[in-house]
Design a protein around this motif. Structure first.
Motif, PDB file in Angstrom:
ATOM      1  N   SER B 348       0.734  -1.284  -0.102  1.00 34.32           N
ATOM      2  CA  SER B 348       0.139  -0.067   0.085  1.00 34.32           C
ATOM      3  C   SER B 348       0.825   1.441   0.228  1.00 34.32           C
ATOM      4  O   SER B 348       0.341   2.428   0.089  1.00 34.32           O
ATOM      5  N   GLY B 349       2.321   1.086   0.140  1.00 41.21           N
ATOM      6  CA  GLY B 349       2.904   2.230  -0.040  1.00 41.21           C
ATOM      7  C   GLY B 349       3.444   2.804   1.256  1.00 41.21           C
ATOM      8  O   GLY B 349       4.378   3.699   1.269  1.00 41.21           O
ATOM      9  N   TYR B 350       3.175   2.063   2.348  1.00 37.36           N
ATOM     10  CA  TYR B 350       3.843   2.468   3.702  1.00 37.36           C
ATOM     11  C   TYR B 350       5.172   1.912   3.954  1.00 37.36           C
ATOM     12  O   TYR B 350       5.495   0.917   3.353  1.00 37.36           O
ATOM     13  N   GLN B 351       5.954   2.817   4.341  1.00 36.92           N
ATOM     14  CA  GLN B 351       7.178   2.276   4.940  1.00 36.92           C
ATOM     15  C   GLN B 351       6.995   1.795   6.214  1.00 36.92           C
ATOM     16  O   GLN B 351       6.555   2.444   7.229  1.00 36.92           O
ATOM     17  N   VAL B 352       7.737   0.677   6.407  1.00 35.50           N
ATOM     18  CA  VAL B 352       7.297   0.103   7.893  1.00 35.50           C
ATOM     19  C   VAL B 352       8.672  -0.375   8.610  1.00 35.50           C
ATOM     20  O   VAL B 352       9.646  -0.717   7.956  1.00 35.50           O
ATOM     21  N   LEU B 353       8.471   0.025   9.897  1.00 36.38           N
ATOM     22  CA  LEU B 353       9.534  -0.187  10.694  1.00 36.38           C
ATOM     23  C   LEU B 353       8.904  -1.165  11.805  1.00 36.38           C
ATOM     24  O   LEU B 353       8.193  -0.740  12.607  1.00 36.38           O
ATOM     25  N   LEU B 354       9.482  -2.445  11.781  1.00 34.36           N
ATOM     26  CA  LEU B 354       8.991  -3.281  12.861  1.00 34.36           C
ATOM     27  C   LEU B 354      10.132  -3.234  14.236  1.00 34.36           C
ATOM     28  O   LEU B 354      11.237  -3.504  14.061  1.00 34.36           O
ATOM     29  N   VAL B 355       9.377  -2.819  15.311  1.00 32.34           N
ATOM     30  CA  VAL B 355      10.103  -3.193  16.687  1.00 32.34           C
ATOM     31  C   VAL B 355       9.564  -4.322  17.353  1.00 32.34           C
ATOM     32  O   VAL B 355       8.383  -4.442  17.547  1.00 32.34           O
ATOM     33  N   SER B 356      10.456  -5.379  17.280  1.00 31.36           N
ATOM     34  CA  SER B 356       9.914  -6.574  17.992  1.00 31.36           C
ATOM     35  C   SER B 356      10.441  -7.121  19.402  1.00 31.36           C
ATOM     36  O   SER B 356      11.634  -7.527  19.249  1.00 31.36           O
ATOM     37  N   PRO B 357       9.549  -6.904  20.337  1.00 30.98           N
ATOM     38  CA  PRO B 357      10.354  -7.498  21.479  1.00 30.98           C
ATOM     39  C   PRO B 357      10.660  -9.119  21.733  1.00 30.98           C
ATOM     40  O   PRO B 357       9.637  -9.930  21.033  1.00 30.98           O
ATOM     41  N   ASP B 358      11.532  -9.715  21.809  1.00 27.47           N
ATOM     42  CA  ASP B 358      11.974 -11.019  21.498  1.00 27.47           C
ATOM     43  C   ASP B 358      11.138 -11.753  22.600  1.00 27.47           C
ATOM     44  O   ASP B 358      11.569 -11.787  23.800  1.00 27.47           O
ATOM     45  N   PRO B 359      10.008 -12.662  22.095  1.00 26.34           N
ATOM     46  CA  PRO B 359       9.609 -13.526  23.058  1.00 26.34           C
ATOM     47  C   PRO B 359      10.225 -14.622  23.713  1.00 26.34           C
ATOM     48  O   PRO B 359       9.980 -15.342  24.331  1.00 26.34           O
ATOM     49  N   VAL B 360      11.377 -14.985  22.493  1.00 26.32           N
ATOM     50  CA  VAL B 360      12.050 -16.359  22.773  1.00 26.32           C
ATOM     51  C   VAL B 360      12.819 -16.145  23.897  1.00 26.32           C
ATOM     52  O   VAL B 360      12.705 -16.979  25.109  1.00 26.32           O
TER      53      VAL B 360
END
Lengths: 118, 418
Positions: B348-360
């Motif tokens: 859709s044209g969005y710029q995505v930054l994923l911040v992922s707290p590590d569940p493992v």
């Protein structure tokens, strides 16, 4: 974090019942009634006094409570000890009637102070 | 009838019954101190009760860990009360650090009593609507329980620190002054290029060294215009991804990350909006400045993970919330089902930054099979690789370290790639 104090209220209640039962048993087995009634009254005093200690810790003024407790239990004990000297021969039917009236009165007494549930 | 009154009546009944059955008057006399005790209680029991209650909290909004002092005040407008007990309701996870949460006093007519205690509350909204009062005789035989209206509210905000090292680098900017380099010439600080002098250019912009090399020609320096960007923050509050380890929950780390990133983005001067997909869908529309930060922190203070929440809800993404081509920061522990959603956002044209707290790593605080942990780590690395493959940037955040460290590692990694 503050630690909770252990609740000894049930233990003290059980000790009160045991001491009253022991005093009643002592009377039935021929012990001195004056001493045993005084013992029962003392047990009541100690039970109520120890029960109030937890409340005194959180600000309850103890002197009024202790004075009222001592006055009520002391007056009751005094009348009871005096009553031991009264000899009133009653027929068994009269005793039953008096007992019935007392029970009825106590039941009504307890019902009249029941707090209605919302 | 309370337990105490029941016990005393039981003893009286028992003694009178025993006296009747054994025809021993001494047993009946033994019941007399108990009857006098009951009578004294009855005589001093409260009749008419007229009380007013109020609450006062030291902080209406504060951060987690701040000591909050609550003062409960009771005023007696009626006759003297021999025994008045205040029982305070303690919230789950609330830690009382000073004072008592119940108090028993004798309250004379027209006087006031106060109960004060200090506590720590976790993130969330604590609301009190009443004070629980019990009035009775001094022996607490004949009690009246009542709830008096006394309202107070405390909003405990999540911990938030500015993530200094994080550069958002949005590709699309708004036509308003801000912190992001727009790749357009204009007024700014960063050098952009040199062009021929135009009439009206400031003398300060003239590139004297180049002009000296070319007689009868003047050149002006150009600077890169710094503009504001649209940033959207999406917090994934799905209960399925919210692991718990002892008293700690992974969702709390996600909320902390959202708060820290909000503070960072707004402090830089960007326009920020928030969407929380949790127990309720909470939206904060785009805005800038300190007021927007207050709105966002308030929304984060009240959010809870939800059973039905997931990133799939973004299929019904509201158009007004995230302007097209804006930078979306998704805070999510990341599951395999989230990949198509991120892919769709990129499409859709969005710029995505994923911040992922590590569940493992979060779950590995508790003893698990090392083989299972390794398998889960490999699976997670594969998921992050897939996220990067579809053109989104990803910050893998081990929650036992500050978010700043993870952001620093991310910047370093980005620098190496370039």
């Amino acid at each position: 974090m503050k630690r909770r104090r252990p609740d000894f209220h049930r233990l003290f209640s059980a000790l009160l019942v045991v001491s009253i039962a022991a005093a009643a048993g002592g009377i039935l087995s021929g012990g001195p009634p004056g001493v045993l009634i005084a013992g029962a009254a003392l047990a009541l005093f100690i039970w109520e006094f120890t029960g109030s200690l937890d409340h005194r810790r959180v600000g309850f003024p103890g002197h009024f409570h202790t004075a009222l407790l001592a006055a009520s239990v002391g007056a009751g004990l005094l009348v009871a000890e005096a009553g031991l000297f009264i000899r009133l021969p009653l027929p068994f039917a009269g005793v039953l009637l008096a007992g019935g009236i007392t029970l009825f009165g106590l039941v009504r007494f307890s019902r009249s102070f029941r707090i209605p549930r919302k | 009838m309370n337990e105490k009154l029941r016990l005393v009546l039981l003893i009286v009944f028992g003694l009178l019954l025993a006296a009747l059955l054994s025809r021993n008057a001494a047993l009946a006399w033994m019941a007399l101190p108990f009857l006098f005790f009951l009578g004294a209680g009855l005589l001093t029991s409260p009749g008419e009760v007229r009380l007013r209650a109020s609450r006062l909290v030291s902080h209406v909004r504060c951060e987690a860990g701040t000591p909050i002092t609550m003062t409960v005040t009771i005023k007696n407008d009626g006759p003297t009360l021999a025994c008045l007990r205040i029982d305070e309701m303690v919230w789950p996870n609330e830690q009382v650090i000073d004072g008592d949460v119940n108090r028993t006093v004798r309250l004379p007519e027209g006087e006031t009593t106060e109960m004060r205690y200090t506590f720590h509350a976790p993130r969330g909204e604590c609301r009190w609507t009443m004070a629980r009062i019990t009035v009775s005789d001094p022996f607490r035989l004949f009690e009246k329980k009542m709830e008096l209206a006394a309202e107070a509210e405390v909003r405990v905000l999540p911990d938030s620190h500015v993530v200094q090292q994080l550069r958002l680098r949005p590709r699309q900017t708004l036509r308003a002054p801000g912190p992001n380099l727009s790749r357009l010439a204009g007024s700014g600080v960063d050098f952009y290029g040199v062009r021929q002098y135009h009439a009206g250019d400031s003398l300060r912009w003239v590139h004297w060294r180049l002009s000296a090399r070319h007689p009868r020609q003047f050149f002006s320096k150009e600077f890169e215009r710094e503009e504001m960007a649209d940033v959207g923050l999406i917090l994934d509050g799905s209960a399925a991804g919210n692991l718990a380890c002892g008293k700690e929950e992974l969702f709390e780390y996600s909320v902390q990350a959202a708060a820290a990133l909000s503070r960072t983005a707004l402090r830089m001067g960007n326009r920020l909006s928030l969407l929380v997909l949790g127990e309720h869908v909470t939206r904060v529309f785009p805005g800038t400045g300190k007021r927007q930060l207050v709105r966002i922190l308030d929304a984060l203070a009240g959010c809870q993970p939800g059973e039905k929440a997931s990133l799939n809800m973004l299929r019904y993404l509201p158009v007004r919330l995230f302007p097209s081509h804006s930078l979306l920061i998704i805070i999510s522990p990341l599951r395999a089902s989230d990949i198509p959603v991120i892919s769709r956002l990129r499409a859709s044209g969005y710029q995505v930054l994923l911040v992922s707290p590590d569940p493992v790593r979060f779950a590995s605080r508790e003893p698990h099979s090392p083989l299972a942990c390794r398998a889960a780590l490999v699976e997670r690395q594969a998921l992050l690789w897939r996220v990067r493959e579809i053109g989104a940037r990803a910050i893998d955040w081990p929650v036992d370290q500050p978010l700043m460290n993870a952001a620093g590692a991310f910047i370093h990694e980005q620098g190496e790639r370039r």
